[in-house]
Motif scaffolding. Structure first.
Motif, PDB file in Angstrom:
ATOM      1  N   SER B   3     119.114 106.689  38.896  1.00  8.21           N
ATOM      2  CA  SER B   3     118.549 106.662  40.242  1.00  8.21           C
ATOM      3  C   SER B   3     117.757 105.381  40.427  1.00  8.21           C
ATOM      4  O   SER B   3     117.413 104.702  39.455  1.00  8.21           O
ATOM      5  N   VAL B   4     117.503 105.041  41.678  1.00  9.06           N
ATOM      6  CA  VAL B   4     116.629 103.913  41.988  1.00  9.06           C
ATOM      7  C   VAL B   4     115.626 104.339  43.043  1.00  9.06           C
ATOM      8  O   VAL B   4     115.946 105.157  43.910  1.00  9.06           O
ATOM      9  N   TYR B  25     113.948 101.783  38.532  1.00  4.15           N
ATOM     10  CA  TYR B  25     115.188 102.492  38.254  1.00  4.15           C
ATOM     11  C   TYR B  25     114.966 103.537  37.178  1.00  4.15           C
ATOM     12  O   TYR B  25     113.991 103.496  36.422  1.00  4.15           O
ATOM     13  N   SER B  26     115.888 104.468  37.132  1.00  4.29           N
ATOM     14  CA  SER B  26     115.927 105.456  36.065  1.00  4.29           C
ATOM     15  C   SER B  26     117.356 105.530  35.581  1.00  4.29           C
ATOM     16  O   SER B  26     118.280 105.681  36.390  1.00  4.29           O
ATOM     17  N   SER B  27     117.534 105.388  34.275  1.00  5.80           N
ATOM     18  CA  SER B  27     118.891 105.420  33.747  1.00  5.80           C
ATOM     19  C   SER B  27     118.868 105.875  32.300  1.00  5.80           C
ATOM     20  O   SER B  27     118.015 105.460  31.523  1.00  5.80           O
ATOM     21  N   SER B  28     119.818 106.726  31.974  1.00  8.29           N
ATOM     22  CA  SER B  28     119.950 107.196  30.596  1.00  8.29           C
ATOM     23  C   SER B  28     120.644 106.175  29.714  1.00  8.29           C
ATOM     24  O   SER B  28     120.641 106.285  28.500  1.00  8.29           O
ATOM     25  N   PHE B  90     118.944  96.591  49.617  1.00 10.29           N
ATOM     26  CA  PHE B  90     119.167  97.792  48.821  1.00 10.29           C
ATOM     27  C   PHE B  90     119.214  97.448  47.341  1.00 10.29           C
ATOM     28  O   PHE B  90     119.956  96.553  46.921  1.00 10.29           O
ATOM     29  N   CYS B  91     118.442  98.192  46.579  1.00 12.25           N
ATOM     30  CA  CYS B  91     118.501  98.124  45.124  1.00 12.25           C
ATOM     31  C   CYS B  91     119.522  99.166  44.672  1.00 12.25           C
ATOM     32  O   CYS B  91     119.538 100.287  45.208  1.00 12.25           O
ATOM     33  N   VAL B  92     120.368  98.796  43.723  1.00 13.61           N
ATOM     34  CA  VAL B  92     121.504  99.643  43.380  1.00 13.61           C
ATOM     35  C   VAL B  92     121.659  99.699  41.861  1.00 13.61           C
ATOM     36  O   VAL B  92     121.520  98.686  41.173  1.00 13.61           O
ATOM     37  N   VAL B  93     121.964 100.886  41.370  1.00 18.80           N
ATOM     38  CA  VAL B  93     122.275 101.031  39.945  1.00 18.80           C
ATOM     39  C   VAL B  93     123.688 101.558  39.819  1.00 18.80           C
ATOM     40  O   VAL B  93     124.144 102.339  40.662  1.00 18.80           O
ATOM     41  N   SER B  94     124.381 101.117  38.809  1.00 18.07           N
ATOM     42  CA  SER B  94     125.747 101.591  38.632  1.00 18.07           C
ATOM     43  C   SER B  94     125.764 102.820  37.735  1.00 18.07           C
ATOM     44  O   SER B  94     124.896 103.006  36.884  1.00 18.07           O
ATOM     45  N   VAL B  95     126.753 103.648  37.966  1.00 21.15           N
ATOM     46  CA  VAL B  95     126.984 104.821  37.139  1.00 21.15           C
ATOM     47  C   VAL B  95     128.155 104.509  36.248  1.00 21.15           C
ATOM     48  O   VAL B  95     129.228 104.163  36.727  1.00 21.15           O
TER      49      VAL B  95
END
Lengths: 119, 117
Positions: B3-4, B25-28, B90-95
């Motif tokens: 998530s961001v 951001y939050s990322s595993s 927009f801030c974006v994180v990839s899955v």
């Protein structure tokens, strides 16, 4: 064409009607994505095509939403029995290769979107 | 889950002054992070991306962002704002994983940048 083209740019419909939104990706791009952007929100993923097949449709909100890409180029997003809550900008993007679990840094090219208003 | 969070919905600066748009951001997993810009009636455009190479990433139009793992941040900066920078960012994180994931990109809610003359 030079970029991703979406038609129409604006669509006004009545509650309960059926609508189709069209996306022409950049020529040669195998991956195509649909996103939905509600007012004041960031785009939310709907569906992703790799070629003709839907590789990931987990973002479609319910079975009123459907998308096709029969020849691996143009895609149509179809919404049945539209509801007022479907009002949003529907964005299409394409990328050269795409691919789940691969090249997640690949650049997406976005169209200008279709503004859908359900009255 | 990735998530961001964009900490400001609206930022206003004067032309010629620095710009700071904040993103956490939050990322595993080791994330790929992006900034996109959306001008009115135009498509989203990629400004820059971080993919585990240099932590300071330079993008188009003089923008840059620094990946700070210890702070889970990816703030966007520009030394001197121009009127043409007024847009939504927009801030974006990839899955990164396969079928059933929420698509390739997860977008923040956006930060609207206004630039005053």
């Amino acid at each position: 064409g030079a970029g991703v083209s979406q038609t129409p740019s604006n669509k006004v419909t009545e509650k309960g009607k059926y609508v189709e939104l069209r996306c022409d990706p950049i020529s040669g791009h195998t991956a195509l994505y649909w996103y939905r952007q509600s007012l004041g929100q960031g785009p939310e993923f709907l569906i992703y095509f790799q070629g003709t097949g839907a590789a990931d449709d987990s973002g479609l909100p319910n079975d009123r939403f459907f998308a096709v890409r029969p020849e691996g180029s143009v895609s149509t997003l179809k919404i049945q029995r539209t509801e007022r809550g479907d009002s949003a900008v529907y964005l299409c993007a394409s990328s050269l290769r795409g691919g789940q679990g691969f090249a997640t840094n690949e650049k997406l090219f976005f169209g200008s979107g279709t503004q859908l208003s359900v009255l | 889950a990735q998530s961001v969070t964009q900490l400001d919905s609206h930022v206003s600066v004067s032309e010629g002054t620095p710009v700071l748009l904040r993103c956490n951001y939050s990322s595993s997993y080791s994330p790929s992070l992006f900034w996109y810009v959306q001008h009115p009636n135009k498509g989203l455009q990629l400004l820059l991306k971080y993919t585990s190479a240099a932590t300071l990433v330079k993008g188009i139009n003089g923008f840059e962002a620094e990946f700070k793992k210890s702070e889970t941040s990816f703030h966007l900066t520009k030394p001197s704002a121009h009127m043409s920078d007024a847009a939504e960012y927009f801030c974006v994180v990839s899955v990164s994983l396969g079928r059933g994931s929420q698509g390739n990109l997860i977008f923040g809610k956006g930060t609207k940048l206004s630039v005053k003359p």
